[in-house]
Design an enzyme around this catalytic site. Structure first.
Site, mmCIF file in Angstrom:
data_model
loop_
_atom_site.group_PDB
_atom_site.id
_atom_site.type_symbol
_atom_site.label_atom_id
_atom_site.label_comp_id
_atom_site.label_asym_id
_atom_site.label_seq_id
_atom_site.Cartn_x
_atom_site.Cartn_y
_atom_site.Cartn_z
ATOM 1 N N ASP A 29 -44.778 14.355 7.939
ATOM 2 C CA ASP A 29 -44.586 14.778 9.258
ATOM 3 C C ASP A 29 -45.117 13.519 10.105
ATOM 4 O O ASP A 29 -46.088 12.856 9.930
ATOM 5 C CB ASP A 29 -45.569 16.164 9.708
ATOM 6 C CG ASP A 29 -45.039 16.748 10.956
ATOM 7 O OD1 ASP A 29 -44.359 17.718 10.758
ATOM 8 O OD2 ASP A 29 -45.303 16.143 11.993
ATOM 9 N N ASN A 86 -42.694 28.081 9.866
ATOM 10 C CA ASN A 86 -42.618 28.955 10.966
ATOM 11 C C ASN A 86 -41.094 29.278 11.454
ATOM 12 O O ASN A 86 -40.223 28.633 11.182
ATOM 13 C CB ASN A 86 -43.094 27.787 12.176
ATOM 14 C CG ASN A 86 -44.443 27.408 12.068
ATOM 15 O OD1 ASN A 86 -45.182 28.256 11.740
ATOM 16 N ND2 ASN A 86 -44.893 26.403 12.368
ATOM 17 N N GLN A 93 -42.010 27.509 16.198
ATOM 18 C CA GLN A 93 -40.892 26.532 15.404
ATOM 19 C C GLN A 93 -40.276 25.828 16.688
ATOM 20 O O GLN A 93 -39.672 26.266 17.471
ATOM 21 C CB GLN A 93 -39.799 27.672 14.816
ATOM 22 C CG GLN A 93 -38.882 26.704 14.048
ATOM 23 C CD GLN A 93 -37.810 27.648 13.588
ATOM 24 O OE1 GLN A 93 -37.781 28.841 13.566
ATOM 25 N NE2 GLN A 93 -36.774 26.899 12.832
ATOM 26 N N SER A 94 -40.174 24.541 16.399
ATOM 27 C CA SER A 94 -39.686 23.581 17.237
ATOM 28 C C SER A 94 -38.546 22.958 16.747
ATOM 29 O O SER A 94 -37.796 22.325 17.627
ATOM 30 C CB SER A 94 -40.709 22.679 17.465
ATOM 31 O OG SER A 94 -41.153 21.845 16.622
ATOM 32 N N VAL A 95 -38.217 22.684 15.402
ATOM 33 C CA VAL A 95 -37.156 22.239 14.971
ATOM 34 C C VAL A 95 -36.206 23.439 14.154
ATOM 35 O O VAL A 95 -36.809 24.032 13.283
ATOM 36 C CB VAL A 95 -37.406 21.110 14.000
ATOM 37 C CG1 VAL A 95 -36.098 20.481 13.360
ATOM 38 C CG2 VAL A 95 -37.983 20.178 14.656
ATOM 39 N N HIS A 99 -37.978 24.571 7.328
ATOM 40 C CA HIS A 99 -38.727 23.749 6.679
ATOM 41 C C HIS A 99 -40.170 24.304 6.256
ATOM 42 O O HIS A 99 -40.475 25.353 6.801
ATOM 43 C CB HIS A 99 -38.856 22.481 7.582
ATOM 44 C CG HIS A 99 -39.437 22.715 9.097
ATOM 45 N ND1 HIS A 99 -38.514 23.214 10.157
ATOM 46 C CD2 HIS A 99 -40.599 22.940 9.569
ATOM 47 C CE1 HIS A 99 -39.337 23.520 11.027
ATOM 48 N NE2 HIS A 99 -40.683 23.193 10.761
ATOM 49 N N HIS A 101 -43.912 23.578 5.814
ATOM 50 C CA HIS A 101 -45.195 22.805 6.047
ATOM 51 C C HIS A 101 -46.215 22.472 4.968
ATOM 52 O O HIS A 101 -46.850 23.616 4.495
ATOM 53 C CB HIS A 101 -46.016 22.857 7.400
ATOM 54 C CG HIS A 101 -45.126 22.849 8.604
ATOM 55 N ND1 HIS A 101 -45.421 21.664 9.625
ATOM 56 C CD2 HIS A 101 -44.268 23.686 9.229
ATOM 57 C CE1 HIS A 101 -44.604 22.166 10.500
ATOM 58 N NE2 HIS A 101 -44.029 23.283 10.295
HETATM 59 P P1 AMP Z 1 -42.059 23.200 13.680
HETATM 60 O O1 AMP Z 1 -43.055 23.294 14.738
HETATM 61 O O2 AMP Z 1 -42.608 24.633 12.456
HETATM 62 O O3 AMP Z 1 -40.759 23.393 13.771
HETATM 63 O O4 AMP Z 1 -42.352 22.010 12.840
HETATM 64 C C1 AMP Z 1 -41.425 20.873 13.087
HETATM 65 C C2 AMP Z 1 -42.299 19.751 12.634
HETATM 66 O O5 AMP Z 1 -41.232 18.419 12.534
HETATM 67 C C3 AMP Z 1 -43.500 19.372 13.534
HETATM 68 O O6 AMP Z 1 -44.608 19.226 12.746
HETATM 69 C C4 AMP Z 1 -43.242 17.876 13.983
HETATM 70 O O7 AMP Z 1 -44.409 16.932 14.044
HETATM 71 C C5 AMP Z 1 -42.123 17.524 12.725
HETATM 72 N N1 AMP Z 1 -40.972 16.448 13.160
HETATM 73 C C6 AMP Z 1 -40.363 16.394 14.290
HETATM 74 N N2 AMP Z 1 -39.592 15.444 14.076
HETATM 75 C C7 AMP Z 1 -39.733 14.641 13.011
HETATM 76 C C8 AMP Z 1 -39.331 13.566 12.456
HETATM 77 N N3 AMP Z 1 -38.330 12.744 12.897
HETATM 78 N N4 AMP Z 1 -39.952 13.058 11.136
HETATM 79 C C9 AMP Z 1 -41.028 13.922 10.787
HETATM 80 N N5 AMP Z 1 -41.587 14.943 11.583
HETATM 81 C C10 AMP Z 1 -40.856 15.369 12.470
#
Ligand code: AMP
Length: 113
Positions: A29, A86, A93-95, A99, A101
């Site tokens: 991450d 998430n 969830q931000s992406v 995924h 963790h």
């Molecule tokens: P979530 O908030 O559960 O969607 O987790 C998304 C995660 O992706 C966060 O912990 C970010 O730090 C991580 N993240 C976003 N962009 C990247 C990237 N390019 N490389 C590695 N981790 C990333």
């Protein structure tokens, strides 16, 4: 292709990959929340667990087993670790690409915030 994790899986964006096979990619991450913080993603774009179906059962099991294998390789098997996914806004969830963790290397709180 606008999904950042699809781009990482395709090798179009640099990442610190620790494991990959034909189904999944695992990378560190960018903003680690623990000494070990690794994301395990399927190569296939699935938005989150809510969008997965019975067809994805093998893939989901594979993600979990890959996480356990990485945890052993990272020396976390004895001390323990957390595997979390998430789903949606309340979970933060931000992406928008499913995924998991893998977090370890420090004592964690329960319940999570
Ligand atoms: P979530 O908030 O559960 O969607 O987790 C998304 C995660 O992706 C966060 O912990 C970010 O730090 C991580 N993240 C976003 N962009 C990247 C990237 N390019 N490389 C590695 N981790 C990333």
């Amino acid at each position: 292709m606008s999904c950042i994790f699809c781009q990482i899986a395709a090798g179009e964006i640099d990442s610190d990959i620790v494991y990959q096979d034909h189904q999944v990619v695992a990378f560190r991450d960018l903003n680690p929340q623990a000494p070990v913080h690794i994301l395990i993603i399927p190569r296939e774009h699935i938005s989150n667990l809510d969008q997965a179906s019975a067809e994805n059962a093998d893939l989901l099991g594979h993600c979990a087993l890959v996480a356990a294998e990485i945890a052993r390789a990272e020396g976390l098997a004895e001390s323990g670790y957390r595997l979390v996914t998430n789903v949606g806004p309340d979970a933060g969830q931000s992406v928008d690409h499913m995924h998991f963790h893998l977090l370890g290397g420090r004592r964690m709180q329960w319940p999570p915030g």
